[in-house]
Design a protein around this motif. Structure first.
Motif, PDB file in Angstrom:
ATOM      1  N   LEU A  70     -14.317  50.109 -37.735  1.00  0.00           N
ATOM      2  CA  LEU A  70     -15.135  48.888 -37.624  1.00  0.00           C
ATOM      3  C   LEU A  70     -15.113  48.102 -38.934  1.00  0.00           C
ATOM      4  O   LEU A  70     -15.276  48.683 -40.009  1.00  0.00           O
ATOM      5  N   GLU A  71     -14.918  46.783 -38.851  1.00  0.00           N
ATOM      6  CA  GLU A  71     -15.009  45.938 -40.053  1.00  0.00           C
ATOM      7  C   GLU A  71     -16.488  45.618 -40.303  1.00  0.00           C
ATOM      8  O   GLU A  71     -17.298  45.658 -39.378  1.00  0.00           O
TER       9      GLU A  71
ATOM     10  N   ARG B 229     -14.751  36.300 -35.585  1.00  0.00           N
ATOM     11  CA  ARG B 229     -13.297  36.154 -35.422  1.00  0.00           C
ATOM     12  C   ARG B 229     -12.846  36.407 -33.987  1.00  0.00           C
ATOM     13  O   ARG B 229     -11.699  36.233 -33.657  1.00  0.00           O
ATOM     14  N   GLY B 230     -13.767  36.910 -33.149  1.00  0.00           N
ATOM     15  CA  GLY B 230     -13.411  37.161 -31.746  1.00  0.00           C
ATOM     16  C   GLY B 230     -13.817  38.557 -31.319  1.00  0.00           C
ATOM     17  O   GLY B 230     -14.713  39.153 -31.909  1.00  0.00           O
ATOM     18  N   THR B 231     -13.126  39.075 -30.281  1.00  0.00           N
ATOM     19  CA  THR B 231     -13.478  40.402 -29.759  1.00  0.00           C
ATOM     20  C   THR B 231     -12.285  41.347 -29.931  1.00  0.00           C
ATOM     21  O   THR B 231     -11.138  40.909 -30.023  1.00  0.00           O
ATOM     22  N   ARG B 232     -12.615  42.632 -29.988  1.00  0.00           N
ATOM     23  CA  ARG B 232     -11.559  43.652 -30.052  1.00  0.00           C
ATOM     24  C   ARG B 232     -11.990  44.818 -29.187  1.00  0.00           C
ATOM     25  O   ARG B 232     -13.174  45.053 -29.004  1.00  0.00           O
ATOM     26  N   GLU B 233     -11.014  45.558 -28.682  1.00  0.00           N
ATOM     27  CA  GLU B 233     -11.301  46.797 -27.950  1.00  0.00           C
ATOM     28  C   GLU B 233     -10.593  47.927 -28.679  1.00  0.00           C
ATOM     29  O   GLU B 233      -9.384  47.868 -28.900  1.00  0.00           O
ATOM     30  N   LEU B 234     -11.369  48.927 -29.078  1.00  0.00           N
ATOM     31  CA  LEU B 234     -10.803  50.012 -29.875  1.00  0.00           C
ATOM     32  C   LEU B 234     -10.951  51.331 -29.123  1.00  0.00           C
ATOM     33  O   LEU B 234     -12.030  51.619 -28.600  1.00  0.00           O
ATOM     34  N   PRO B 235      -9.892  52.136 -29.087  1.00  0.00           N
ATOM     35  CA  PRO B 235     -10.056  53.450 -28.444  1.00  0.00           C
ATOM     36  C   PRO B 235     -11.000  54.335 -29.252  1.00  0.00           C
ATOM     37  O   PRO B 235     -10.952  54.323 -30.494  1.00  0.00           O
ATOM     38  N   ALA B 236     -11.864  55.075 -28.553  1.00  0.00           N
ATOM     39  CA  ALA B 236     -12.782  55.980 -29.266  1.00  0.00           C
ATOM     40  C   ALA B 236     -11.987  57.064 -29.991  1.00  0.00           C
ATOM     41  O   ALA B 236     -12.387  57.517 -31.064  1.00  0.00           O
ATOM     42  N   ALA B 237     -10.861  57.488 -29.395  1.00  0.00           N
ATOM     43  CA  ALA B 237      -9.983  58.443 -30.086  1.00  0.00           C
ATOM     44  C   ALA B 237      -9.347  57.683 -31.249  1.00  0.00           C
ATOM     45  O   ALA B 237      -8.660  56.688 -31.033  1.00  0.00           O
ATOM     46  N   GLY B 238      -9.593  58.115 -32.451  1.00  0.00           N
ATOM     47  CA  GLY B 238      -9.045  57.415 -33.618  1.00  0.00           C
ATOM     48  C   GLY B 238     -10.014  56.421 -34.230  1.00  0.00           C
ATOM     49  O   GLY B 238      -9.701  55.796 -35.251  1.00  0.00           O
TER      50      GLY B 238
END
Ligand code: FAD
Length: 290
Positions: A161-162, A142-151
């Motif tokens: 993570l899906e 579906r593409g890329t995502r950037e997720l903060p490590a906090a949370g």
């Protein structure tokens, strides 16, 4: 026990790994170092139809040093961080953390992203990377995502993570000369998971604390950010009273009703206070050096 029969695929490319995850859904599992997943397979706590091995993908292995951050490939092992084979974000914090994870055999194979995806709040990386303000780069069809490590950890062994997403890299800001850190893991024996884990990251302006990140691990199902009132952590940070730390930590873990609760609360307060003291002392050492 032995694992249930499972198909094994050594992925040739990230593309292929992502495609397999998309087509198999929950029935596919990535395997990197195997240090957490293999015990789960052996105990049949996980019974995927297919294992997708990403450990040999060169594109996930490198660490890239940029001007303000280091991008660590997903399969960077704890051992490579411990050995200084990849850049540290500053002051040896990551090497100090990596060297305390399990045993050397675990560190030779276990990976940064595997540790995050496994989502154990007693593990070092979810807590330390949250304290450092790291960003987790993920990819799926579906593409890329950037997720903060906090949370990133959402609950007991649950993350943001899906099931069709691959962590491809972890980006960690470089610590400037105005930042100091303290870190303490308490475990009864070397090689064991933490009973308490504390990280303190302090930013200084004119010899005074301008910003503090205080984090605890192994205290709950997720890493805990400990927020002290501004009038408690300020100035040179030398005199944070234990009662203030007790109040802040018990506000997060709940009131201590039993002797076991009191032991745990005291343990977390002690690791936190020592991590904080280390960070403050590093500043004093820095002031003497310049
Ligand atoms: C004896 C022993 C002691 C240990 N002690 C400690 C300790 O003190 N502290 C600590 O933090 N850890 C400890 N560990 C765990 C170790 O750090 C693991 O390496 C780590 O938790 C998982 O990394 P891995 O690469 O082995 O992941 P794997 O076991 O291969 O995978 C773990 C999970 O992550 C998923 N996964 C892996 N890579 C990715 C990716 N790139 N994207 C998305 N999902 C992915 C897998 O599908 C699986 O669900 C210990 C393990 C052992 C066996």
């Amino acid at each position: 026990m032995k694992p249930a029969p499972v198909k094994y695929l050594a992925a040739d490319s990230l593309e292929q790994a992502v495609d397999v995850l998309a087509s198999f859904g929950d029935e596919a599992k990535l395997i990197a170092g195997g240090q957490s997943l293999v015990p789960m397979l052996n105990m049949r706590l996980a019974q995927p139809e297919v294992l997708v091995d990403i450990s040999r993908l060169a594109e996930l292995r490198d660490a890239v040093q940029g001007p303000v951050s280091v991008l660590y490939g997903a399969t960077t092992t704890h051992g490579r961080i411990e050995d200084g084979a990849v850049p540290d974000v500053g002051g040896g914090l990551l090497a100090a953390v990596a060297s305390g994870i399990g045993y050397r055999a675990v560190r030779n194979r276990g990976t940064l992203a595997g540790s995050l995806a496994h989502a154990d709040a007693s593990a070092e990386w979810p807590v330390v990377l949250a304290a450092l303000g790291a960003t987790i780069h993920v990819r799926s069809v579906r593409g890329t995502r950037e997720l903060p490590a906090a949370g990133f950890l959402r609950g007991f062994f649950t993350s943001a993570l899906e099931s069709d997403e691959v962590i491809v890299a972890v980006e960690v800001p470089v610590l400037g000369p105005d930042v100091t850190w303290g870190y303490l893991k308490f475990a009864r024996k070397d090689g064991e998971f933490a009973e308490s884990l504390a990280v303190a990251v302090l930013r200084w302006v004119d010899g005074q604390i301008a910003n503090s990140e205080l984090w605890l691990g192994a205290a709950s199902g997720i890493p805990l950010a400990v927020v002290l009132p501004e009038d408690v952590i300020h100035g040179t940070g030398e005199v944070v009273a234990r009662t203030d730390l007790v109040n802040a930590v018990s506000g997060l873990v709940g009131a201590a009703r039993t002797a076991e609760d009191r032991y745990r609360l005291n343990l977390h307060v002690t690791t936190l206070s020592r991590a904080l003291r280390q960070a403050v002392q590093r500043r004093s050492a820095h002031d003497v050096a310049v």
